[in-house]
Motif scaffolding. Structure first.
Motif, short mmCIF file in Angstrom:
data_model
loop_
_atom_site.label_atom_id
_atom_site.label_comp_id
_atom_site.label_asym_id
_atom_site.label_seq_id
_atom_site.Cartn_x
_atom_site.Cartn_y
_atom_site.Cartn_z
N LEU A 221 -10.01 -3.29 -3.82
CA LEU A 221 -9.04 -3.97 -2.92
C LEU A 221 -7.92 -2.96 -2.70
O LEU A 221 -7.46 -3.06 -1.33
N ALA A 222 -7.79 -1.88 -3.47
CA ALA A 222 -6.74 -1.03 -3.21
C ALA A 222 -7.24 0.20 -2.43
O ALA A 222 -6.39 1.22 -2.39
N ARG A 223 -8.34 0.29 -2.00
CA ARG A 223 -9.24 1.38 -1.20
C ARG A 223 -8.66 1.36 0.40
O ARG A 223 -8.55 0.43 0.67
N GLY A 235 -4.66 -6.96 0.59
CA GLY A 235 -3.57 -6.65 -0.21
C GLY A 235 -4.14 -6.13 -1.54
O GLY A 235 -5.64 -6.14 -1.60
N VAL A 236 -3.21 -6.06 -2.78
CA VAL A 236 -3.81 -5.62 -3.92
C VAL A 236 -3.55 -6.81 -4.96
O VAL A 236 -2.83 -7.77 -4.79
N VAL A 315 -1.37 1.34 14.20
CA VAL A 315 -1.29 0.75 12.58
C VAL A 315 -1.68 1.81 11.76
O VAL A 315 -2.85 2.29 11.88
N SER A 316 -0.82 2.34 10.67
CA SER A 316 -1.47 3.11 9.67
C SER A 316 -1.53 2.46 8.36
O SER A 316 -0.75 1.41 8.27
N LEU A 317 -2.25 2.60 7.43
CA LEU A 317 -2.31 2.09 6.10
C LEU A 317 -1.81 3.26 5.05
O LEU A 317 -2.44 4.41 4.98
N VAL A 318 -1.02 3.14 4.40
CA VAL A 318 -0.44 4.02 3.19
C VAL A 318 -0.79 3.27 1.93
O VAL A 318 -0.51 2.18 1.55
N ARG A 319 -1.54 4.12 1.11
CA ARG A 319 -1.72 3.87 -0.37
C ARG A 319 -0.78 4.47 -1.26
O ARG A 319 -0.41 5.89 -1.12
N PRO A 324 0.51 4.24 -12.46
CA PRO A 324 -1.08 4.12 -12.35
C PRO A 324 -1.63 3.34 -11.35
O PRO A 324 -2.79 3.33 -10.94
N THR A 325 -0.75 2.40 -10.97
CA THR A 325 -1.15 1.31 -10.02
C THR A 325 -1.05 1.17 -8.59
O THR A 325 0.00 1.49 -8.21
N PRO A 326 -2.32 1.12 -8.10
CA PRO A 326 -2.42 1.51 -6.61
C PRO A 326 -1.75 0.06 -5.75
O PRO A 326 -1.89 -1.01 -6.23
N LEU A 327 -1.03 0.45 -4.74
CA LEU A 327 -0.62 -0.46 -3.71
C LEU A 327 -0.85 -0.20 -2.42
O LEU A 327 -0.97 0.97 -2.11
N LEU A 328 -1.02 -1.24 -1.38
CA LEU A 328 -0.99 -0.68 -0.08
C LEU A 328 0.10 -1.26 0.76
O LEU A 328 0.70 -2.36 0.58
#
Length: 358
Positions: A221-223, A235-236, A315-319, A324-328
């Motif tokens: 989900l975080a990709r 989302g994540v 629209v842009s997507l930022v990871r 260590p926890t990924p969010l978007l």
């Protein structure tokens, strides 16, 4: 012994082609996820042997189908839970459960009758007839009946789709208990994001008969290349524990590996509970410095891991990584440019909403 499930099918149906190659884990719940008509149920039927499609199927090292061999569905040690419960209307709950249980030799039983009854909360329902049960109760009986055949693989085809919200909320804790208790792999078809968020450990995303993403749920989900990344509920998921409750403000403090977040208090929560929460990409804005003079309460430092510009017009997507926890975060491309957001940059996430997954 091989501890995975491998499924490879390539076949054409009228107006529809299925082309998948999957290696799935041998424990937990794997969700087959996607919009209606993407091929989820067709794939599940192929795996069960209900659809005799060209391909291969191996479960925990045991071949169920090869190019030269096809084991019919009645000889595959699996259980299939359909959308409709298909209980025997003339038998009470106990006799419905015993129907499959008694057909399994005692020496081959992996799940005991009393265990299945307890896991699905059916102790007080054994003498009742199906017609007198609610939709959620009937589905719990159907799941218990499936388990009592001691399957090596449990397939579930949108088992909650026919239930109202109250019935879904009633049955979800039982499915969580099965996920955490059983050593049997479960493959679960759904197009419901809340169900998948709450139940799944692993996810397979499908579009037009093909797999477009797969892997552990949180990681997938975080990709930023997640094919469903721009939908409103994209989302994540974060897993963590409830640290404490604040009765004055009716809030709960959620701790995860990377920070902490305030949630709206829920009567079911107690300190120490392990829970999942969902943070939507649309609900995270970014700032270059901490701003405490605002209404947003959840401010979490992070570092930008990846920026995908113009994933849609403007629209842009930022990871981001909080520890260590990924969010978007879903932002306008103009905002990304104005703030000069780039990998390696330190920012503050301003998280407008956090939802307990229920």
């Amino acid at each position: 012994m091989t501890t995975t499930i491998h499924a490879r099918f390539r076949c054409a149906f009228p107006g529809f082609d299925l082309d998948v190659d999957l290696t799935l884990p041998s424990t937990g719940i794997t969700a087959l996820f996607g919009h209606s008509g993407c091929g989820k149920t067709t794939l599940l039927r192929c795996m069960a042997g209900l659809q005799n499609a060209p391909g291969t199927m191996t479960v925990l090292g045991e071949p169920w189908q090869t190019e030269e061999f096809f084991r019919p569905v009645h000889k595959r040690p699996l259980a299939y839970v359909f959308q409709e419960t298909q209980l025997f209307p003339h038998l009470n709950v106990r006799k419905n459960l015993e129907f499959g249980y008694r057909r399994i030799p005692a020496s081959e039983r992996q799940i005991e009758f009393d265990d299945a009854v307890r896991w699905l909360g059916l102790e007080s329902h054994l003498a009742r007839m199906p017609a007198g049960l609610s939709g959620g109760e009937r589905q719990r009986v159907a799941i218990a009946r499936a388990l009592l055949t001691s399957p090596r693989l449990l397939l579930m085809d949108e088992p909650l789709s026919a239930l109202d919200r109250a019935s879904k909320q009633d049955i979800l804790p039982y499915l969580e208990r099965l996920r955490d208790t059983l050593a049997i792999p479960i493959i679960y078809v759904s197009h419901s994001t809340p169900e998948v968020a709450r139940l799944a450990d692993h996810i397979v995303m499908m579009e037009d008969g093909r797999v477009v993403a797969q892997g552990p749920l949180q990681e997938t989900l975080a990709r930023t290349n997640n094919p469903f990344r721009l939908e409103d509920d994209a989302g994540v998921l974060l897993e963590g524990r409830i640290d404490h409750l604040d009765p004055r403000w009716h809030l709960a403090l959620f701790q995860f590996d990377g920070g902490q977040l305030w949630l709206r208090q829920d009567d079911r929560l107690t300190p120490g509970d392990r829970v999942r929460v969902q943070v939507l990409a649309r609900d995270i804005s970014l700032a270059l410095a901490e701003h405490s003079d605002q209404s947003i309460q959840n401010l979490v430092p992070a570092i930008i891991d990846q920026v995908d510009p113009d994933v849609a017009p403007g629209v842009s997507l930022v990871r981001l990584l909080a520890g260590p926890t990924p969010l978007l975060s879903r932002l306008t491309t103009r905002a990304v440019d104005q703030l000069a957001l780039a990998p390696g940059k330190n920012v503050w996430m301003q998280i407008k909403s956090v939802a307990l997954v229920d």
